[in-house]
Write an enzyme that holds these catalytic residues in place. Structure first.
Site, short mmCIF file in Angstrom:
data_model
loop_
_atom_site.label_atom_id
_atom_site.label_comp_id
_atom_site.label_asym_id
_atom_site.label_seq_id
_atom_site.Cartn_x
_atom_site.Cartn_y
_atom_site.Cartn_z
N GLU A 197 4.57 -4.70 12.06
CA GLU A 197 3.51 -3.70 11.93
C GLU A 197 2.43 -4.37 11.10
O GLU A 197 2.56 -4.52 9.88
CB GLU A 197 4.06 -2.44 11.25
N GLU A 241 7.82 1.66 14.73
CA GLU A 241 8.53 2.31 13.63
C GLU A 241 8.61 3.80 13.96
O GLU A 241 7.81 4.33 14.73
CB GLU A 241 7.77 2.11 12.32
N CYS A 277 -3.52 0.36 6.84
CA CYS A 277 -3.66 -0.54 7.98
C CYS A 277 -4.26 0.14 9.20
O CYS A 277 -4.93 -0.49 10.01
CB CYS A 277 -2.31 -1.15 8.33
N ASN A 284 0.81 -1.23 0.00
CA ASN A 284 0.00 0.00 0.00
C ASN A 284 0.84 1.27 0.00
O ASN A 284 0.45 2.28 -0.59
CB ASN A 284 -0.98 0.00 1.17
#
Length: 702
Positions: free
Chosen positions: A464, A676, A498, A367
C-alpha cells in the site's frame, strides 16, 4: 462382612488394589469421625481386616494418613492438569486452576471433610506438612506462570498468592459452615470476578506507568516485544520525540539479526498453537482485543498524538476506534473461513481448504501507526497466521501497546511480535526465508525494494504505497459539500495521508465561488498544540519532512502556481517548538507542475480547472499513481460513469477519505499491489489446497 464395608481382600487386584481400598476406607473415616477418631484400629475395623494388615502396608497411622493425603492432592493435581491441557490463553489457565480446585467434587461432603481433617493437622505432623507444601507450591507455580503473561512479574507474584489464599479461604469457609455458606458455583463466580477485576486494574496501571505513557524527557528504554513479553537486547538505540515539542519520549532499541531470529522462532512456536485453534476460538481473542482497545481509547489516543503530532480530536475518534473496528470485523470472519465442495461426477468429488500461510510480516508507516498495525495484523491472525510487525522508526510506541493488548486478550505467545528499527530491520523481514508474506505501507521506492527482496524467497506481497489522487468537482456539485470534501482530502492529519485528493479539479463555472469559500474555511482552521482539543491542524512528523513540504511550497510559488492561502511555516501559540506549517492552497495550476505531479505528503492542495468530462478524466488518469479518487456531482449517473473510468483502487462519490473496514483498500499502478481490509484481505493471508477424493477404483491402463 458388612454390606457397607469395602472388600480389601484384593482378589485379582494385588497389593496396589489393597492399598487403594484401605486409603478409600481412611477417607471415609476422616469424613465421618475426623482425624483424632481415625485410629489404625478403627480404620482396620471399618475395612474388616486386622490392624496388622494395615500396619503391614503403611507402617503406622501417620503413614496411612500421609498416603491418603497424597491421594487427595494427586487427584486434584490430575484434575488441574487435565483442565490446563484444554486452556488456550493465560486467563484460561488461571481459570482452569480455580475451576479444578473449586470443582463440585471438592465440595462433596466426604471429600471436603477429609480435606478439612488434614488441613487441621498440617502444622503438627511433619509428613502432612511436606505434602501440603508440595500442593501449595504446585498451585502457586501454575498461577504465576499464567499471570506473568498478563501482569508485571512482581504483581503476578502477589496476585498468585492472593488467588491461592482465596481458593483455600472460600473452600474453608464452606467446609466450616458444613457447606451452607458457599457452593462450587458461587465460589468460582467470586474468584472469577476478583481475577478479572484485578487484571483490569493491573492492565490500567501498566499502561499508565509503562509503554503507554512514557514520561516526557525520561529517556525510557524500550525495544521489541517477543513471545508475549517485552524484549531488551542492550544494543544500539534511537530516539523517538514528540514532533510538536521536540521532547524525548523514549529510547528505542534497534532490532538486529539476533532479535529478529528470536521473533521468528517465537512466531513459529505460537503459530502452531494458534492455527490449531478453531476460527471461533480465534474470534473470541480478537473480539477481546477490540474491547481492550476501546477501553484504552483515551490513553492510546494521547500516546498516538504525542508520537505523531496529530490533533487529539482526530486520534480520539479515528485512530484507535478504527483499529478496534478492524479487529471486530475480522473476528467476525474468522469462524467463516472455509473452502468449497466441487462435484466431479459419480466417481469422485473434490474440496478445497483455505489454510494459513504461516509466518507473516508487516511494516508500518508513521501517519497511522496503530490503525495500520491493526489493519495488517487482524486479517493475518484471523486466518491463523503469526505476524512480526515493524512500526516506522518515527512512531514506534503504539505497536508495543497493541502487542500487550493482544497478550492480555489471550493471544498465544509469539503470535504477534514487534521488532524496531530502520530499513535494515525491515530487510531482515523481507528477506527471511521462513516468512511467507510481507505487507508494507510506505513509499513507492521502499515498496520496490521490499518486492525485490521478497522475490528471492517467492513471498506473497501486499504493498500500500503513495498517491497523487484526483478529486473532481462537476458544475452541478453542492459547493459547500465539495469544499468540505476538499478540506478533508488535503488537511486531515496535516495532509499526511496517502490517499489524499491533492489534485482538485473544479469546473470552470464554479471556480470563483469554490476558491472563495475554500480560502475562508482554510484560514479559519485552528493550528496549534495537538493535545488541545480545539486544535484542528497539528504538526508534521519531523523536521526533515517539514523542510521537504516547505520546499514544495516554495517551488509551487516559483513555478507559476498562484498562492490562495498559506505557504509558510506556521507561527502562533503552541507551535513554537514543533514542525508546524500552514495549510496551503495553490490555484491556476497546470498538470506539469511539480506540486501537482509529485507526492508531497503534507497540507498542500492544488486546484486545477476543467471544462468537460472526458478532459478531466484523461487528466485525472495522467499519473503513475492510482490509489484513490473522488467525484462530486448531483448527477449519480455521471458519478458512476466517471468512477468506472478513473484508474484508482478506491473511489468516493460526494465524500472523501472515508475507509470503512468492510471495503477493500488499495491502489492501481505505482500505488501498490493487493488489498487491505474487507474479505479481499483474506485472499492475501491464506493459501488454497485442493483435495481430490476418489469414490471408484482406478481405471488404470497399466
Amino acid at each position: 462382612m458388612s454390606s457397607n464395608s469395602p472388600d480389601v481382600s484384593g482378589r485379582g487386584e494385588g497389593e496396589e488394589g489393597r492399598r487403594r481400598q484401605l486409603i478409600e476406607t481412611t477417607l471415609d473415616s476422616l469424613a465421618e469421625v475426623g482425624f483424632v477418631g481415625s485410629t489404625l484400629a478403627q480404620i482396620a475395623g471399618r475395612a474388616n481386616v486386622s490392624p496388622g494388615l494395615v500396619a503391614h502396608y503403611f507402617g503406622d497411622k501417620d503413614g496411612l494418613l500421609d498416603a491418603a493425603f497424597r491421594t487427595l492432592t494427586a487427584r486434584l493435581g490430575e484434575a488441574v492438569a487435565a483442565r490446563l491441557r484444554q486452556a488456550r490463553t493465560p486467563r484460561d489457565r488461571v481459570m482452569a486452576i480455580i475451576d479444578a480446585n473449586l470443582d463440585p467434587k471438592e465440595f462433596d461432603r466426604r471429600t471436603g471433610s477429609a480435606w478439612l481433617a488434614f488441613w487441621g493437622q498440617v502444622l503438627h505432623v511433619e509428613r502432612l506438612r511436606r505434602v501440603q507444601a508440595v500442593y501449595q507450591k504446585r498451585m502457586l507455580s501454575n498461577l504465576r506462570h499464567a499471570l506473568k503473561l498478563m501482569a508485571p512479574p512482581m504483581e503476578a507474584e502477589r496476585l498468585a498468592a492472593m488467588i491461592a489464599a482465596m481458593i483455600d479461604g472460600v473452600w474453608l469457609r464452606a467446609a466450616l459452615s458444613t457447606w451452607k455458606e458457599a457452593d462450587s458455583e458461587s465460589a468460582r463466580a467470586l474468584l472469577t470476578a476478583f481475577v478479572d477485576s484485578r487484571l483490569s486494574e493491573l492492565s490500567a496501571l501498566t499502561r499508565t506507568n509503562a509503554v503507554a505513557t512514557p514520561k516526557t524527557g525520561s529517556g525510557q528504554r524500550l525495544g521489541a516485544y517477543i513471545g508475549g513479553r517485552p524484549h531488551l537486547s542492550g544494543g544500539a538505540t534511537f530516539e523517538t520525540r514528540n514532533p510538536a515539542t521536540g521532547e524525548l519520549l523514549a529510547e528505542i532499541e534497534v532490532s538486529g539479526p539476533e532479535t529478529v531470529e528470536l521473533a521468528v522462532a517465537a512466531a513459529e512456536r505460537g503459530q502452531k498453537i494458534w492455527a490449531a485453534m478453531t476460527g471461533t476460538e480465534r474470534s473470541k481473542v480478537l473480539r477481546r482485543a477490540a474491547e481492550l482497545l476501546r477501553a484504552a481509547n483515551a490513553e492510546l489516543a494521547e500516546l498516538e498524538t504525542r508520537d505523531t503530532g496529530k490533533p487529539i480530536q482526530e486520534t480520539l475518534v479515528v485512530d484507535v476506534q478504527s483499529g478496534a473496528d478492524c479487529l471486530d470485523y475480522f473476528a467476525g470472519l474468522a469462524p467463516s473461513l472455509a473452502g468449497e465442495h466441487i462435484d466431479l461426477g459419480p466417481s469422485a468429488y473434490g474440496y478445497t481448504r483455505r489454510e494459513p500461510l504461516g509466518l507473516t510480516a508487516g511494516i508500518g508507516a508513521w501517519n497511522y501507526p496503530l490503525q495500520i498495525a491493526c489493519w495488517k495484523s487482524a486479517p493475518s491472525l484471523a486466518c491463523g497466521n503469526a505476524m512480526i510487525f515493524k512500526p516506522a522508526e518515527l512512531t514506534p510506541l503504539t505497536a508495543l501497546r497493541l502487542a500487550e493488548i493482544y497478550t492480555e486478550a489471550g493471544l498465544p505467545d509469539g503470535v504477534f511480535n514487534v521488532v524496531q528499527g530502520f530499513a535494515d530491520t525491515g530487510r531482515l523481514l523481507s528477506k527471511h526465508r521462513k516468512i511467507r508474506k510481507i505487507s508494507l505501507t510506505g513509499e513507492v521506492g521502499t515498496g520496490r525494494k521490499v518486492m525485490a527482496d521478497a522475490a528471492e524467497t517467492l513471498k506473497y506481497v501486499t504493498l500500500e504505497l503513495g498517491g497523487k489522487s484526483p478529486l473532481i468537482v462537476f458544475e452541478d456539485a453542492d459547493i459547500d459539500n465539495a469544499v468540505s470534501g476538499a478540506l478533508l482530502a488535503n488537511f486531515y492529519s496535516a495532509g499526511e495521508v496517502c490517499s489524499n485528493g491533492t489534485r482538485v479539479f473544479v469546473h470552470r463555472s464554479l471556480k470563483s465561488a469554490f476558491l472563495a469559500r475554500l480560502k475562508a474555511r482554510t484560514e479559519a482552521m485552528v493550528i496549534g498544540d495537538p493535545m488541545n482539543p480545539a486544535t484542528q491542524v497539528g504538526c508534521l512528523i519531523s523536521q526533515g519532512h517539514m523542510e521537504k513540504v516547505l520546499s514544495y511550497m516554495a517551488a509551487g510559488q516559483s513555478g507559476g502556481a498562484k498562492l490562495l492561502t498559506g505557504g509558510e511555516r506556521a507561527t502562533g501559540p503552541g507551535t513554537e517548538r514543533g514542525y508546524f506549517v500552514q495549510p496551503t492552497v495553490f490555484y491556476d495550476c497546470s498538470d506539469d507542475m511539480a506540486v501537482v505531479r509529485e507526492e508531497i505528503f503534507g497540507p498542500v492542495m492544488t486546484v486545477l480547472d476543467f471544462e468537460d468530462e472526458d478532459e478531466v478524466i484523461a487528466r485525472a488518469n495522467a499519473t503513475e499513481f492510482g490509489l484513490a479518487a473522488g467525484v462530486f456531482t448531483k448527477d449519480l449517473v455521471r458519478a458512476h460513469r466517471t468512477v468506472a473510468r478513473l484508474q484508482a483502487g478506491t473511489c468516493w462519490i460526494n465524500h472523501y477519505n472515508i475507509t470503512p473496514i468492510e471495503l477493500p483498500f488499495g491502489g492501481y499502478g505505482q500505488s501498490g499491489l493487493g488489498r487491505e481490509n474487507s474479505k479481499a484481505a483474506l485472499e492475501h493471508y491464506t493459501q488454497v489446497k485442493s483435495v481430490y477424493v476418489a469414490m471408484a477404483p482406478i481405471d488404470s491402463p497399466y
